[in-house]
Design a protein around this motif. Sequence first.
Motif, short mmCIF file in Angstrom:
data_model
loop_
_atom_site.label_atom_id
_atom_site.label_comp_id
_atom_site.label_asym_id
_atom_site.label_seq_id
_atom_site.Cartn_x
_atom_site.Cartn_y
_atom_site.Cartn_z
N ASN A 48 0.83 -1.21 0.00
CA ASN A 48 0.00 0.00 0.00
C ASN A 48 0.86 1.26 0.00
N LYS A 49 1.93 1.26 0.78
CA LYS A 49 2.82 2.43 0.84
C LYS A 49 3.52 2.65 -0.50
N CYS A 50 3.94 1.57 -1.15
CA CYS A 50 4.60 1.66 -2.45
C CYS A 50 3.66 2.24 -3.50
N VAL A 51 2.44 1.75 -3.53
CA VAL A 51 1.45 2.24 -4.50
C VAL A 51 1.14 3.71 -4.24
N SER A 52 0.99 4.07 -2.97
CA SER A 52 0.71 5.47 -2.62
C SER A 52 1.86 6.39 -3.04
N THR A 53 3.10 5.96 -2.80
CA THR A 53 4.26 6.76 -3.17
C THR A 53 4.35 6.92 -4.69
N CYS A 54 4.10 5.84 -5.41
CA CYS A 54 4.14 5.92 -6.89
C CYS A 54 3.07 6.86 -7.41
N GLY A 55 1.87 6.79 -6.85
CA GLY A 55 0.79 7.67 -7.28
C GLY A 55 1.11 9.13 -7.02
N THR A 56 1.67 9.42 -5.85
CA THR A 56 2.04 10.80 -5.53
C THR A 56 3.15 11.30 -6.45
N THR A 57 4.12 10.44 -6.75
CA THR A 57 5.22 10.83 -7.64
C THR A 57 4.70 11.16 -9.03
N VAL A 58 3.80 10.35 -9.54
CA VAL A 58 3.22 10.61 -10.86
C VAL A 58 2.41 11.90 -10.84
N ALA A 59 1.66 12.14 -9.77
CA ALA A 59 0.86 13.36 -9.67
C ALA A 59 1.75 14.60 -9.64
N VAL A 60 2.84 14.55 -8.87
CA VAL A 60 3.76 15.69 -8.81
C VAL A 60 4.39 15.92 -10.18
N GLY A 61 4.78 14.85 -10.85
CA GLY A 61 5.35 14.99 -12.20
C GLY A 61 4.37 15.63 -13.17
N THR A 62 3.11 15.24 -13.08
CA THR A 62 2.08 15.82 -13.96
C THR A 62 1.90 17.30 -13.67
#
Length: 84
Positions: A48-62
Amino acid sequence: MHLAVVAALSGAALVAGTVDSIAGGGGLIQIPALMLAGIPAQTLLGTNKCVSTCGTTVAVGTFWRKKKIYFPIVAMGIIFTLLG
């Protein structure tokens, strides 16, 4: 792991990702689904933490690419985070 369990977890992940991208809180769907599948707690929370971190990273990049980051507010957030 049986194919039916993998299919159910994939469906839950799709729904959780959709909910998370719209309003946040996808972990509220993902964690119970993984628990029902019998995944150990350490693995479940790490996933869950890995998925959350990946989602946040993609959102920041966008937001970065679309130049939607307002740096004075970011700086203020960092300052208040460090203070408290």
